[in-house]
Write a protein that holds these residues in place. Structure first.
Motif, PDB file in Angstrom:
ATOM      1  N   ALA A  38       0.848  -1.204   0.000  1.00  0.00           N
ATOM      2  CA  ALA A  38       0.000   0.000   0.000  1.00  0.00           C
ATOM      3  C   ALA A  38       0.884   1.255   0.000  1.00  0.00           C
ATOM      4  N   ARG A  41       2.333   1.942  -3.420  1.00  0.00           N
ATOM      5  CA  ARG A  41       1.341   2.544  -4.311  1.00  0.00           C
ATOM      6  C   ARG A  41       1.170   4.033  -3.983  1.00  0.00           C
ATOM      7  N   ASN A  79      -5.256   2.337  11.048  1.00  0.00           N
ATOM      8  CA  ASN A  79      -4.832   0.973  10.716  1.00  0.00           C
ATOM      9  C   ASN A  79      -3.319   0.867  10.949  1.00  0.00           C
ATOM     10  N   GLY A  80      -2.730  -0.236  10.455  1.00  0.00           N
ATOM     11  CA  GLY A  80      -1.322  -0.480  10.734  1.00  0.00           C
ATOM     12  C   GLY A  80      -0.387   0.501  10.052  1.00  0.00           C
ATOM     13  N   LEU A 105      -8.835  -2.751  11.731  1.00  0.00           N
ATOM     14  CA  LEU A 105      -7.872  -3.414  10.843  1.00  0.00           C
ATOM     15  C   LEU A 105      -8.539  -4.320   9.826  1.00  0.00           C
ATOM     16  N   PHE A 106      -7.986  -4.327   8.639  1.00  0.00           N
ATOM     17  CA  PHE A 106      -8.418  -5.287   7.617  1.00  0.00           C
ATOM     18  C   PHE A 106      -7.919  -6.671   8.014  1.00  0.00           C
ATOM     19  N   ASP A 107      -6.668  -6.712   8.404  1.00  0.00           N
ATOM     20  CA  ASP A 107      -6.043  -7.981   8.789  1.00  0.00           C
ATOM     21  C   ASP A 107      -5.993  -8.012  10.319  1.00  0.00           C
ATOM     22  N   ARG A 112      -1.997  -7.827  16.882  1.00  0.00           N
ATOM     23  CA  ARG A 112      -1.835  -6.513  16.222  1.00  0.00           C
ATOM     24  C   ARG A 112      -2.678  -5.445  16.916  1.00  0.00           C
ATOM     25  N   ARG A 148     -13.133  -5.427   8.949  1.00  0.00           N
ATOM     26  CA  ARG A 148     -13.309  -3.986   9.128  1.00  0.00           C
ATOM     27  C   ARG A 148     -14.707  -3.615   9.590  1.00  0.00           C
ATOM     28  N   ASP A 168      -8.698   0.601   1.765  1.00  0.00           N
ATOM     29  CA  ASP A 168      -9.481   0.294   0.566  1.00  0.00           C
ATOM     30  C   ASP A 168     -10.935   0.681   0.828  1.00  0.00           C
ATOM     31  N   ASP A 186      -6.235  10.070   1.274  1.00  0.00           N
ATOM     32  CA  ASP A 186      -5.759   9.030   0.356  1.00  0.00           C
ATOM     33  C   ASP A 186      -5.051   9.712  -0.807  1.00  0.00           C
ATOM     34  N   LEU A 187      -3.880   9.208  -1.167  1.00  0.00           N
ATOM     35  CA  LEU A 187      -3.131   9.819  -2.260  1.00  0.00           C
ATOM     36  C   LEU A 187      -3.711   9.491  -3.634  1.00  0.00           C
ATOM     37  N   ASP A 203      -3.586  13.681  -0.244  1.00  0.00           N
ATOM     38  CA  ASP A 203      -2.287  14.111   0.276  1.00  0.00           C
ATOM     39  C   ASP A 203      -1.701  12.942   1.065  1.00  0.00           C
ATOM     40  N   ASN A 204      -0.399  13.005   1.290  1.00  0.00           N
ATOM     41  CA  ASN A 204       0.234  11.975   2.106  1.00  0.00           C
ATOM     42  C   ASN A 204      -0.218  12.164   3.548  1.00  0.00           C
ATOM     43  N   VAL A 205      -0.565  11.059   4.199  1.00  0.00           N
ATOM     44  CA  VAL A 205      -1.039  11.123   5.576  1.00  0.00           C
ATOM     45  C   VAL A 205       0.006  11.802   6.474  1.00  0.00           C
TER      46      VAL A 205
HETATM   47  O1  PTJ Z   1      -3.460  -2.462   8.794  1.00  0.00           O
HETATM   48  P1  PTJ Z   1      -4.559  -3.144   8.012  1.00  0.00           P
HETATM   49  O2  PTJ Z   1      -4.602  -4.649   8.269  1.00  0.00           O
HETATM   50  O3  PTJ Z   1      -5.909  -2.524   8.264  1.00  0.00           O
HETATM   51  O4  PTJ Z   1      -4.258  -2.975   6.436  1.00  0.00           O
HETATM   52  C1  PTJ Z   1      -4.053  -1.679   5.913  1.00  0.00           C
HETATM   53  C2  PTJ Z   1      -3.770  -1.661   4.390  1.00  0.00           C
HETATM   54  C3  PTJ Z   1      -3.234  -0.278   4.034  1.00  0.00           C
HETATM   55  C4  PTJ Z   1      -2.732  -2.742   4.057  1.00  0.00           C
HETATM   56  C5  PTJ Z   1      -5.085  -1.931   3.622  1.00  0.00           C
HETATM   57  O5  PTJ Z   1      -6.030  -0.974   3.993  1.00  0.00           O
HETATM   58  C6  PTJ Z   1      -4.876  -1.907   2.112  1.00  0.00           C
HETATM   59  O6  PTJ Z   1      -4.542  -2.903   1.500  1.00  0.00           O
HETATM   60  O7  PTJ Z   1      -5.116  -0.724   1.542  1.00  0.00           O
HETATM   61  P2  PTJ Z   1      -5.021  -0.476  -0.066  1.00  0.00           P
HETATM   62  O8  PTJ Z   1      -6.156  -1.153  -0.736  1.00  0.00           O
HETATM   63  O9  PTJ Z   1      -3.646  -0.771  -0.549  1.00  0.00           O
HETATM   64  O10 PTJ Z   1      -5.285   1.066  -0.127  1.00  0.00           O
HETATM   65  C7  PTJ Z   1      -4.400   1.984   0.412  1.00  0.00           C
HETATM   66  C8  PTJ Z   1      -4.674   3.356  -0.224  1.00  0.00           C
HETATM   67  O11 PTJ Z   1      -3.920   4.321   0.513  1.00  0.00           O
HETATM   68  C9  PTJ Z   1      -4.198   3.463  -1.687  1.00  0.00           C
HETATM   69  O12 PTJ Z   1      -5.162   4.215  -2.417  1.00  0.00           O
HETATM   70  C10 PTJ Z   1      -2.874   4.246  -1.597  1.00  0.00           C
HETATM   71  O13 PTJ Z   1      -2.654   5.057  -2.739  1.00  0.00           O
HETATM   72  C11 PTJ Z   1      -3.108   5.092  -0.367  1.00  0.00           C
HETATM   73  N1  PTJ Z   1      -1.874   5.407   0.381  1.00  0.00           N
HETATM   74  C12 PTJ Z   1      -0.796   4.621   0.594  1.00  0.00           C
HETATM   75  N2  PTJ Z   1       0.123   5.235   1.352  1.00  0.00           N
HETATM   76  C13 PTJ Z   1      -0.396   6.460   1.667  1.00  0.00           C
HETATM   77  C14 PTJ Z   1      -1.688   6.566   1.049  1.00  0.00           C
HETATM   78  N3  PTJ Z   1      -2.453   7.653   1.183  1.00  0.00           N
HETATM   79  C15 PTJ Z   1      -1.971   8.671   1.947  1.00  0.00           C
HETATM   80  N4  PTJ Z   1      -0.763   8.631   2.570  1.00  0.00           N
HETATM   81  C16 PTJ Z   1       0.058   7.556   2.449  1.00  0.00           C
HETATM   82  N5  PTJ Z   1       1.247   7.537   3.073  1.00  0.00           N
END
Ligand code: PTJ
Length: 253
Positions: A38, A41, A79-80, A105-107, A112, A148, A168, A186-187, A203-205
């Motif tokens: 994540a 991305r 989340n994590g 958390l998703f996971d 955790r 979630r 997500d 969300d970026l 924006d970046n968190v």
């Molecule tokens: O900790 P958990 O178990 O709840 O899992 C969390 C994750 C992030 C793994 C889970 O929610 C996940 O898989 O998320 P996605 O589907 O990969 O979505 C993450 C979104 O956040 C994507 O649209 C990324 O572009 C965005 N993103 C990633 N890093 C940042 C961000 N947005 C803002 N700041 C960031 N640093």
């Protein structure tokens, strides 16, 4: 030098710091391995945004601060990844707008959950008077069939405004269906969460959480009418379009 063995003047400092925090989060059992993906991305989008807060994201952060100031029961969902990247900054924002923090958390595993709650306590939640919820999980968000959906009845279950950084999108859509207002950080302006948000902040968190807290402090003397005007005049669609344009055009003015 900082927590990272690299000077802050290094051109890739922020990106290196982010990677360092996420990798450490995985080592400490806070961040999931999917969290690394994540982050990758997110970094790609951030690179195209010029690793800066674009003006439309700053406007969104101000509208988010106004929405949080107007809320009766605001909650910041974490989340994590958020726990690893901005633990102290999240506590600071929660204290500024009188919000609870809820681990969701998703996971989801007990280990955790416990590690993340302890991490927020280590970052001053108790001293700041910020409740860290999520362990009770005595309510469910309707229409979701994964982990979630588990929320605290006194937390996200009865919140009127939820901050949803970095996840997500199906929970964001389910919360919107419950009538909860959402601030999404969300970026990716095309993510489902950003698309359904009352206030999407592209924006970046790492930058957005302190920016919302700064606006919230700046608005501490604002009247309810002024706060409502800020929320009313914020245009979510225009903010998403501006972010998408910045990313697609690659113009770094
Ligand atoms: O900790 P958990 O178990 O709840 O899992 C969390 C994750 C992030 C793994 C889970 O929610 C996940 O898989 O998320 P996605 O589907 O990969 O979505 C993450 C979104 O956040 C994507 O649209 C990324 O572009 C965005 N993103 C990633 N890093 C940042 C961000 N947005 C803002 N700041 C960031 N640093």
């Amino acid at each position: 030098m900082s927590e990272l063995d690299v000077p802050e003047s290094h051109p890739r400092y922020q990106s290196l710091l982010t990677r360092h925090r996420i990798a450490e989060g995985v080592d400490r059992g806070i961040t999931s391995r999917q969290g690394l993906i994540a982050e990758g991305r997110g970094e790609a989008f951030d690179y195209l945004l010029g690793e800066r807060t674009i003006p439309s994201a700053d406007d969104a952060a101000r509208a988010a601060a106004a929405l949080l100031r107007l809320a009766d029961r605001p909650v910041i969902s974490v989340n994590g990844n958020v726990a690893a990247l901005v633990p102290g900054e999240t506590v600071d924002l929660a204290a500024a707008v009188d919000a609870d923090v809820e681990v969701n958390l998703f996971d989801r595993t007990d280990e955790r959950m416990r590690a993340i709650v302890a991490h927020f306590r280590d970052h001053g939640a108790d001293e700041a008077g910020v409740a860290v919820r999520g362990v009770d999980a005595d309510a469910r968000i309707p229409g979701l069939d994964h982990e979630r959906a588990k929320v605290d009845a006194d937390g996200i279950g009865s919140a009127d405004v939820v901050v949803v950084p970095l996840e997500d999108g199906d929970r964001a859509a389910a919360l919107a269906a419950m009538g909860t207002s959402e601030v999404v950080i969300d970026l990716n302006p095309l993510s489902r969460s950003a698309q359904v948000a009352t206030v999407p902040i592209v924006d970046n968190v790492i930058r957005a959480v302190p920016t919302v807290a700064d606006h919230a402090r700046d608005l501490s003397g604002a009247s309810r009418a002024e706060l409502k005007r800020l929320v009313r005049e914020f245009d979510a669609e225009a903010a998403l379009a501006a972010a998408e344009d910045a990313i697609r055009s690659g113009r770094l003015e």
